[in-house]
Write an enzyme that holds these catalytic residues in place. Structure first.
Site, PDB file in Angstrom:
ATOM      1  CD  GLN A  33     -77.367  24.714  38.358  1.00 37.78           C
ATOM      2  OE1 GLN A  33     -77.121  25.201  39.451  1.00 37.78           O
ATOM      3  NE2 GLN A  33     -76.514  23.927  37.726  1.00 37.78           N
ATOM      4  CG  HIS A  64     -60.843  27.691  37.666  1.00 35.83           C
ATOM      5  ND1 HIS A  64     -61.416  28.495  36.710  1.00 35.83           N
ATOM      6  CD2 HIS A  64     -61.869  26.989  38.217  1.00 35.83           C
ATOM      7  CE1 HIS A  64     -62.730  28.269  36.673  1.00 35.83           C
ATOM      8  NE2 HIS A  64     -63.019  27.367  37.577  1.00 35.83           N
ATOM      9  CD  GLU A 108     -71.748  20.339  37.063  1.00 35.46           C
ATOM     10  OE1 GLU A 108     -70.805  20.849  37.668  1.00 35.46           O
ATOM     11  OE2 GLU A 108     -72.955  20.624  37.293  1.00 35.46           O
ATOM     12  CG  ASP A 140     -76.234  13.334  43.482  1.00 33.44           C
ATOM     13  OD1 ASP A 140     -75.358  14.072  43.993  1.00 33.44           O
ATOM     14  OD2 ASP A 140     -77.311  13.065  44.054  1.00 33.44           O
ATOM     15  CG  ASP A 161     -65.278  24.093  41.228  1.00 32.16           C
ATOM     16  OD1 ASP A 161     -65.854  25.085  41.702  1.00 32.16           O
ATOM     17  OD2 ASP A 161     -64.744  24.075  40.099  1.00 32.16           O
ATOM     18  CB  THR A 163     -73.324  26.576  43.335  1.00 36.55           C
ATOM     19  OG1 THR A 163     -74.080  25.427  43.740  1.00 36.55           O
ATOM     20  CG2 THR A 163     -73.060  26.461  41.843  1.00 36.55           C
TER      21      THR A 163
END
Lengths: 291, 291
Positions: A33, A64, A108, A140, A161, A163
């Site tokens: 991205q 959060h 992440e 991943d 968490d 997108t």
């Protein structure tokens, strides 16, 4: 400082949210991205993935607080927590404030998000620079839960968490992923996921809850409100492997006893968050067990 | 249809909300303000006063449900209701759905708002075209409450459905006005007022609640969330002449018994709305009696 620089997040072809930008701090096209960090005039520093606002210093605490403390004050003794996504670090930061937590694993996919936030948004990402209980994996999440089930370890709480279900996060909304998440979860485990906008994304909410219903025992959804997601009101899904209940089993006294201070979360709001506007209850009928 | 026409509401010099416009339906500079009605692509028809979004067809129900039904389901028997402002008609529409209400007096300063909405936004303003229990007065609400106290009539519920405290609505936030409102109120009366944004207008909220505290007995504040006010989350103040309590005296059973259907309001949400984010509780400490 730039004289008249604005950044705009467009929702479909009919709505835009614009923020005055003082400085562009970071911009990188990664394998996954585009990652940007800008300094805004009204919302502090802001992280955008593919042009969508992820986090601002001004209001990140709402997101959060609610993604982390709701499941962690419901689970009777959360020791082992997994965060998938959450590259800005804010979710891990809140998880690690709980003294019961012995280990927080965070997976992440895009290291650039962590890198950008560690450099420019320490408010959320300071914790990523090193915490004795944090295991930060750049990788991943989909593969992680697939492989992790072969181990003997289980997680008490898993937090997705992510997108929106476009780009790198799309597989995080599917049944294969959640089947594996379920296998990584301890018997009384809880999975909380970023759950999209009740006003704008009712169809995504329905499809997500449908997936969760096929795999988990009890499904709930709860709301919070921030400044920078389209429509303000936003949801988290709450799915359980056993019979644990987000209101009946809420460890209310533990909130004050923890000695922690929160800018957004509190005991009353924890429970209130599960009471939904009627249009949302109707839309999600049969898919949730909210009161 | 216009090819690339957008309307933007600017919040201070750092934030903007933009809506794609299909048609401009009405535009008038009145003695008090500029009144516009546009047809948007994503939010239906939209009313703007002085360029600020007041109402859209897409989300008006959240505001109107919460400003009307919260006090009307707390008061034991609301018969006589006063609405100050609310020129789009949505508040009067919801008030008049309550079978206990014998009379709803509505005082709107700017007749053009009613005129524009009756022509272009019948969803809210149909009721203004004529309802046996509605007394629609085009006039100054400040003067109305000043003069009304000389009569023997009292109101059970008074709703201040105003714009922001700039322009024609500024006096509706001051002590003289509320002193007169109090004199127009029956002994167990309730006053609910548009209460601004907890995220953006904390200082206005404090000053408003300070004024109410000097005049009324018990003061509360409650929240709802819509799509078109900056930040999404928004507040109403709830002030009482006597000891009536918005949760303890809530006529919960009356909601289902009324046979009314609501798109936003429901019993759970009524109570949940009084549980505030911590930053808001702290900011308003000493000024509110919320749980």
């Amino acid at each position: 400082m730039h004289s008249n620089l604005w950044i705009e997040e467009r929702y479909k072809d009919f709505y835009g949210m614009r923020y005055k930008v003082e400085n562009v701090l970071y911009s990188k096209k990664t394998e996954f991205q585009t990652v940007d960090v800008v300094e805004t005039k009204g919302h502090g520093k802001m992280l955008l993935n593919d042009g969508l606002v992820m986090v601002t210093e001004r209001d990140e605490i709402a997101y959060h607080d609610m993604i982390a403390h709701v499941p962690l004050f419901v689970h009777p003794n959360p020791k082992n927590v997994l965060v998938i996504g959450g590259g800005d670090g804010g979710t891990a930061r809140e998880v690690l404030r709980h003294s019961s937590v012995e280990k927080c694993t965070m997976v992440e996919i895009d290291g650039a998000v962590c890198e950008a936030c560690m450099e420019f948004i320490p408010q959320t990402a300071e914790v990523l620079k090193g915490h004795p209980k944090l295991d930060l994996i750049i990788g991943d999440g989909v593969k992680f839960v697939q492989e992790f089930q072969a181990t003997n370890e289980k997680f008490d709480v898993i937090i997705i968490d992510s997108t929106d279900p476009i780009g790198p996060a799309a597989p995080l909304f599917g049944p294969e992923f959640y089947t594996n998440v379920n296998k990584c979860l301890a018997d009384n485990g809880i999975v909380v996921s970023q759950g999209e906008s009740p006003w704008f994304e009712a169809e995504i909410q329905k499809s997500m809850l449908g997936v969760l219903n096929d795999i988990f025992k009890n499904i709930f959804i709860y709301n919070f409100s921030n400044l920078t997601y389209p429509g303000g009101l936003w949801s988290f899904t709450f799915a359980t492997k056993g019979d644990i209940h987000p209101i009946n089993d809420f460890r209310k006294e533990a909130v004050a006893a923890s000695g922690l201070e929160f800018s957004y979360y509190n005991e009353g709001l924890h429970q209130a968050a599960f009471y939904l506007p009627t249009f949302m209850k109707k839309n999600l009928e049969g898919l949730i067990q909210n009161p």
